[in-house]
Design a protein around this motif. Sequence first.
Motif, short mmCIF file in Angstrom:
data_model
loop_
_atom_site.label_atom_id
_atom_site.label_comp_id
_atom_site.label_asym_id
_atom_site.label_seq_id
_atom_site.Cartn_x
_atom_site.Cartn_y
_atom_site.Cartn_z
N GLU A 1 -33.78 -10.88 52.15
CA GLU A 1 -34.22 -10.64 53.52
C GLU A 1 -33.92 -11.86 54.40
OE1 GLU A 1 -35.35 -7.71 54.52
OE2 GLU A 1 -35.06 -6.99 52.46
N GLN A 2 -33.89 -11.63 55.73
CA GLN A 2 -33.71 -12.74 56.67
C GLN A 2 -34.81 -13.77 56.47
OE1 GLN A 2 -31.41 -13.43 58.79
NE2 GLN A 2 -30.41 -11.58 59.55
N ARG A 3 -34.45 -15.04 56.43
CA ARG A 3 -35.45 -16.07 56.13
C ARG A 3 -35.88 -16.84 57.36
NH1 ARG A 3 -31.57 -18.11 51.37
NH2 ARG A 3 -31.54 -16.16 50.22
N ASN A 4 -35.18 -16.70 58.48
CA ASN A 4 -35.49 -17.55 59.64
C ASN A 4 -35.69 -16.74 60.91
OD1 ASN A 4 -35.29 -20.07 58.27
ND2 ASN A 4 -33.07 -19.81 58.20
N ARG A 5 -36.23 -15.55 60.77
CA ARG A 5 -36.43 -14.74 61.96
C ARG A 5 -37.53 -15.33 62.83
NH1 ARG A 5 -36.88 -8.98 59.04
NH2 ARG A 5 -37.99 -10.35 57.61
N THR A 6 -38.66 -15.65 62.23
CA THR A 6 -39.76 -16.34 62.93
C THR A 6 -40.30 -17.40 61.99
OG1 THR A 6 -41.52 -14.89 62.12
CG2 THR A 6 -40.35 -14.17 64.12
N GLU A 7 -41.11 -18.29 62.54
CA GLU A 7 -41.70 -19.34 61.70
C GLU A 7 -42.61 -18.72 60.64
OE1 GLU A 7 -44.50 -23.33 62.13
OE2 GLU A 7 -43.60 -22.43 63.91
N LYS A 8 -43.35 -17.67 61.05
CA LYS A 8 -44.25 -17.00 60.11
C LYS A 8 -43.44 -16.35 58.99
CE LYS A 8 -47.98 -13.59 59.88
NZ LYS A 8 -48.78 -12.60 60.66
N ASP A 9 -42.32 -15.68 59.36
CA ASP A 9 -41.48 -15.05 58.34
C ASP A 9 -40.92 -16.09 57.38
OD1 ASP A 9 -41.86 -12.54 59.35
OD2 ASP A 9 -40.08 -12.57 60.63
N GLN A 10 -40.53 -17.23 57.94
CA GLN A 10 -39.93 -18.26 57.12
C GLN A 10 -40.95 -18.80 56.10
OE1 GLN A 10 -38.46 -21.70 59.19
NE2 GLN A 10 -37.04 -22.22 57.55
N VAL A 11 -42.21 -18.98 56.55
CA VAL A 11 -43.26 -19.47 55.65
C VAL A 11 -43.48 -18.48 54.51
CG1 VAL A 11 -45.72 -20.00 55.45
CG2 VAL A 11 -44.42 -20.87 57.40
N GLY A 12 -43.56 -17.19 54.88
CA GLY A 12 -43.77 -16.16 53.86
C GLY A 12 -42.60 -16.06 52.89
N SER A 13 -41.38 -16.13 53.43
CA SER A 13 -40.20 -16.06 52.58
C SER A 13 -40.11 -17.26 51.64
CB SER A 13 -38.93 -15.99 53.45
OG SER A 13 -38.92 -14.80 54.21
N LYS A 14 -40.46 -18.44 52.17
CA LYS A 14 -40.42 -19.66 51.35
C LYS A 14 -41.43 -19.57 50.21
CE LYS A 14 -38.95 -23.99 50.72
NZ LYS A 14 -39.77 -24.43 49.61
N TYR A 15 -42.62 -19.05 50.51
CA TYR A 15 -43.65 -18.89 49.49
C TYR A 15 -43.16 -17.96 48.38
CZ TYR A 15 -47.84 -17.07 47.20
OH TYR A 15 -48.77 -16.67 46.27
N SER A 16 -42.58 -16.81 48.76
CA SER A 16 -42.08 -15.84 47.77
C SER A 16 -40.96 -16.45 46.95
CB SER A 16 -41.57 -14.58 48.49
OG SER A 16 -42.62 -13.94 49.17
N TRP A 17 -40.07 -17.19 47.63
CA TRP A 17 -38.96 -17.84 46.92
C TRP A 17 -39.48 -18.85 45.90
CZ3 TRP A 17 -33.53 -17.35 47.58
CH2 TRP A 17 -32.77 -18.31 46.87
N ASP A 18 -40.47 -19.64 46.34
CA ASP A 18 -40.95 -20.73 45.48
C ASP A 18 -41.63 -20.22 44.21
OD1 ASP A 18 -39.94 -22.62 47.16
OD2 ASP A 18 -41.84 -23.09 48.16
#
Length: 533
Positions: free
Chosen positions: A240-257
């Motif tokens: 999924e897109q990782r940098n659409r919004t700051e909130k999306d990026q935080v959620g994506s980073k958490y899932s990735w980690d």
Amino acid sequence: MEVTSSNQEALISESVQIPRGPPIYQLIPKKEMIGTLTRVTVGEKDENKINKTILLVGETGTGKSTLINTLFNYAVGVKFEDEVWFQIVEEEQKSQTKSQTSDVIVYQIFGFEDQTLPFSLTIIDTPGFGSTRGFEKDDSVSQRLFDLFRSEDGVHEINAVGLVMKASDNRLNGRLKYIFDSVMSLFGKDLEKNIVALVTHSDGRPPENVLQALEYAKIKSCRDEMNQPVHFIFNNQQIEQRNRTEKDQVGSKYSWDFTNEDMGRLRDFLKNTKPQPLKTTVEVLNERIRLEACIQNLQERIKLTELKQNEIKQIEEACNKHEEEMKEHQDFTMEVDEVYKEKEPIDGGMWGLVFYEGAVTCSVCEENCHYPGCTMAWSPASCEVIKGGNCTVCTKKCPASKHVKEDWRYVIKTRKVQKTLSVVEKKYEKNKAQCESKSCLLENLKQESIKWTAELTSLLDEAYDHVIKLEQIALNVNSGSTFNYMGLLIDKMKEMGDEEKLQVLEELKIKMDKNNEGQTMATHLEKVEEALI
């Protein structure tokens, strides 16, 4: 091959970009077809490097394809900030909701050792397990795995068997339980410590529902220090897109980690767990093949016996009805349904350079010893039903040299024929000097019927021995095919009156029924749901 941006560029140059989300590249790896097996390879194998193998099993739609892609991206060192994603699984396969084929796909990842993974990786995918196609197709997957395990350039040891489940699964429905039972029945008991749960679509929290479902279903697997099934959790949103919004990026980073963290834990498990040679697994699969061949032969022999006994009964009735005429006329004729065997063509032949479909038959007994299912053997001597140089199926247990593998099989038929008394007496006489009376002929007919029944009893005992051996060596004897045969074995054992063996089979059947409790209703409801969608 060192994991650097230049390596990613090399992979990109060998890929096709998919116009969706972040940069996604469909790899164009080397692909080989070996019969119905597909082998997909990235990189070149280094014989001096360690290789680890994981087998993935799960219901269609659990996210196995995404998991395979995640394993690949982890292996080649893709990081969250790289904003790139590689797919080794073909996109068109992922997009289909129906099961694909009975092919077993083997993914080989070479050239990235000593980076995120200290070894090369082989992933065996089993698409189609547990689809709505039924036992026959799933047994075909089992046969493909067997072919892979015993092929000279196939897989000869397993480091892990990954049971793939979605984090939302709070119970094992009928289909999922059937899948796990099917794969458990493939392996010997020595593989239990290598079986783990791979939980997909996870939100990062402990998968309590999945663990409880595994415990309730009594799934045998490796245990951790808390005596829970060893498990690893993964998110399925990496593309999924990782940098659409700051909130999306935080959620994506958490899932990735947390996915990356459990990829590391899986890496350590593979590194530290002793690989299991597949000797026992091949023995289990060999025994299952012999059981199936034995049951198939049993069914044909039951038909033959019943038809032979009917022919004998017709002769007896004619003898009793026309006794006076037979005394006066040696050329007296009677009509009977004569039993005979005929060779019938089958669909067979070569698949590529490895597989050869055909029927192994005995020229002495005129019986089908292995049909259907004989795909690997190029000659009877290398067929699974041949053990110690002799057949384990045909009536006389003839040597391999008395067998052939061809594109035909024996079929049992009847035809109405007129037989004279002299012909009948000659066929069934035991002692010509003593067999000049009706009573002698009837006694010989009776003995012939007893002989057929005795041979049938012997075959039934052999089928029983195969089932018992499977229970002793297999993680789970309750595969679909074995379960289907149990009813026939129990019915015939009742007819034979062997109370001891009947009790053992009935107790085993009860155990199987408990394991399958709710499966029929669950599968029915799933089919209804599918019809409504």
